[in-house]
Write an enzyme that holds these catalytic residues in place. Structure first.
Site, mmCIF file in Angstrom:
data_model
loop_
_atom_site.group_PDB
_atom_site.id
_atom_site.type_symbol
_atom_site.label_atom_id
_atom_site.label_comp_id
_atom_site.label_asym_id
_atom_site.label_seq_id
_atom_site.Cartn_x
_atom_site.Cartn_y
_atom_site.Cartn_z
ATOM 1 N N GLU A 68 -5.463 63.893 -3.820
ATOM 2 C CA GLU A 68 -5.435 62.562 -4.417
ATOM 3 C C GLU A 68 -6.826 61.941 -4.460
ATOM 4 O OE1 GLU A 68 -3.549 63.613 -1.984
ATOM 5 O OE2 GLU A 68 -1.426 63.307 -2.459
ATOM 6 N N PRO A 271 -6.626 78.748 3.929
ATOM 7 C CA PRO A 271 -5.441 77.993 4.339
ATOM 8 C C PRO A 271 -5.571 76.515 4.009
ATOM 9 C CG PRO A 271 -6.789 78.534 6.250
ATOM 10 C CD PRO A 271 -7.391 79.249 5.076
ATOM 11 N N ARG A 272 -4.466 75.907 3.662
ATOM 12 C CA ARG A 272 -4.454 74.480 3.362
ATOM 13 C C ARG A 272 -4.893 73.664 4.577
ATOM 14 N NH1 ARG A 272 -4.805 70.744 -0.711
ATOM 15 N NH2 ARG A 272 -3.522 68.917 -0.279
ATOM 16 N N GLY A 313 -13.723 71.355 1.959
ATOM 17 C CA GLY A 313 -14.569 70.944 0.853
ATOM 18 C C GLY A 313 -15.338 72.061 0.186
ATOM 19 N N GLU A 314 -14.935 73.325 0.417
ATOM 20 C CA GLU A 314 -15.656 74.443 -0.182
ATOM 21 C C GLU A 314 -14.778 75.268 -1.115
ATOM 22 O OE1 GLU A 314 -19.481 75.736 2.210
ATOM 23 O OE2 GLU A 314 -17.672 76.497 3.200
ATOM 24 N N ASN A 338 -2.009 72.322 -6.467
ATOM 25 C CA ASN A 338 -2.611 72.091 -7.779
ATOM 26 C C ASN A 338 -3.275 73.358 -8.338
ATOM 27 O OD1 ASN A 338 -3.827 70.947 -9.998
ATOM 28 N ND2 ASN A 338 -5.486 70.014 -8.834
ATOM 29 N N PRO A 339 -2.838 73.844 -9.532
ATOM 30 C CA PRO A 339 -3.448 75.045 -10.110
ATOM 31 C C PRO A 339 -4.632 74.738 -11.017
ATOM 32 C CG PRO A 339 -1.602 74.404 -11.454
ATOM 33 C CD PRO A 339 -1.681 73.383 -10.337
ATOM 34 N N GLU A 341 -7.746 73.354 -10.534
ATOM 35 C CA GLU A 341 -9.078 73.791 -10.093
ATOM 36 C C GLU A 341 -9.275 75.294 -10.276
ATOM 37 O OE1 GLU A 341 -10.046 72.535 -6.153
ATOM 38 O OE2 GLU A 341 -10.769 70.573 -6.802
#
Length: 439
Positions: A68, A271-272, A313-314, A338-339, A341
């Site tokens: 978000e 991993p998320r 962030g990478e 989200n696909p 990116e």
């Protein structure tokens, strides 16, 4: 009667939250110990301000987590160009880091107050926002009611309602209407989301598309990228990104199955929730797989089986190391990630069938040929193997994905148009105050 019942429920929620407020500290301390709260700034969760309020009009922008936050960065940058102050709240440590990296000191970042009356009231008493803009599916009853009581316009942008959320609210339509009537405008991601908000009593509702499409490609440290590319060399790669528990095991299965056909194969696992990475490394090592961890700057050698992307962030780095990406939370859990990116950064997208939270984006990617869904780990291994072996098919998927993302753009412009009636008065107010200060 139902309307009266809904009011009674919300009143009870208000007082229950007030009663729980004095004892909630233990929960926050526990979360801080798990790395889920910023220990040094946990007072912000109680509504205590970490910064003074600047003079002039101020917009409160809220984005729950990393996705978000990234989605609203473009919107925030446009609003900043008008000379309006913004306090941005997020709910996670990772999203706070993203906000700092992308926006630095151009906005005031705070952790979102707990949805309890004392915390929300304290937050609003200090910041006195002229407008509140919430992202995606942030429906917090006490926050909405307190803003409504203060007559602060509330706009939900990039709004979406998952199948589960819509079903839950639909069982309590009067409760939903009692909350959603406080929203000045809902800007929904898709026609389906728009119809769901309307069915629950929100007015007006417009459809913008997904603002995540209009965000710039995630940044990358070029030195780190070149160093990893040198280590990988000409090896074949694929990535499993934004994975949830159980999907890393599937990725390891794929690595072991396909290594028999592709001895040089490297699997990139992102991993998320990076805090799970110690356990994941132990699992991979127990399987006899050699692991390089990004957080330790481990070199990728010819013997490395898995590059474990355990940093925040990478994503722009990891996706630039491959042309095949499986997007998680879609095989062992529901909803998907989200696909956009992965498609924007030139990968052929694979995912499980549970992608309800990003239904519109996946539909467009699948219809264009930029993404494919798989039923299970066996089918995922087959899909990865096919794309590794077929350069033309892989290239066609990548090209189709890029085209689909381009066709989905324009949500930011439509969102700004919907916000204009609320933003324009603040711009005028800001300029008048500037003129008075100079006079």
């Amino acid at each position: 009667m139902s309307e009266r019942w809904a009011r009674a429920i919300l009143t009870a929620y208000r007082w229950a939250g007030a009663a729980a407020f004095p004892v909630i500290g233990g929960y926050i301390v526990w979360r801080a110990g798990k790395g889920k709260e910023d220990r040094a700034r946990r007072h912000e969760r109680y509504g205590q301000a970490g910064r003074p309020r600047p003079d002039g009009p101020l917009i409160w922008m809220h984005a729950a987590s990393v996705g978000e936050t990234v989605a609203v960065i473009g919107l925030i940058e446009h609003l900043l160009s008008y000379g309006i102050n913004i306090v941005l709240t997020t709910g996670t440590v990772t999203s706070a880091k993203v906000a700092d990296e992308r926006l630095d000191d151009r906005v005031i970042h705070q952790y979102v107050p707990l949805d309890l009356k004392p915390a929300v009231s304290r937050f609003l008493n200090h910041w006195k926002p002229d407008l509140a803009v919430m992202a995606e599916s942030e429906i917090w009853p006490m926050t909405i009611l307190e803003l409504g009581a203060r007559h602060v316009p509330q706009v939900l942008v990039n709004g979406r309602l998952s199948d589960r959320s819509f079903a839950s609210w639909s069982k309590r339509p009067y409760l939903a209407e009692a909350l959603f009537e406080n929203l000045a405008h809902v800007v929904a991601q898709s026609e389906v989301d728009g119809e769901r908000f309307r069915a629950l009593g929100a007015r007006p509702v417009t459809v913008s598309g997904n603002m995540k499409v209009d965000t710039s490609a995630p940044p990358v440290d070029r030195q780190s990228l070149e160093r990893l590319q040198r280590g990988i060399g000409v090896r074949r790669t694929w990535a499993a990104v934004s994975t949830h528990e159980g999907e890393e095991t599937i990725a390891a299965d794929v690595q072991q199955k396909l290594k028999q056909r592709h001895p040089d194969l490297l699997t990139i696992v992102v991993p998320r929730h990076p805090e799970r990475s110690n356990d994941l490394e132990k699992e991979f090592l127990a399987r006899g797989l050699k692991v390089a961890r990004r957080s330790r700057n481990d070199p990728v050698t010819a013997e490395t089986d898995i590059l474990l992307g355990d940093t925040i962030g990478e994503m722009g780095l990891y996706l630039r190391l491959t042309e095949i990406a499986f997007v998680g939370r879609s095989l062992v859990q529901e909803g998907g990630q989200n696909p956009i990116e992965p498609a924007r950064l030139g990968t052929a997208v694979l995912a499980g069938c549970n992608v309800q939270n990003f239904r519109d984006a996946y539909r467009r990617l699948i219809d264009s040929g930029g993404a494919r869904l798989v039923r299970d780990g066996e089918m995922l291994a087959g899909g990865v193997n096919f794309l590794l072996n077929n350069h033309a098919a892989r290239g066609a998927m990548i090209k189709a994905g890029l085209t689909a993302v381009e066709d989905m753009s324009g949500a930011l412009k439509r969102t700004l148009q919907a916000l204009d009636p609320y933003i324009h008065p603040l711009v005028v107010k800001s300029r008048l105050e500037d003129d008075r200060s100079y006079g």
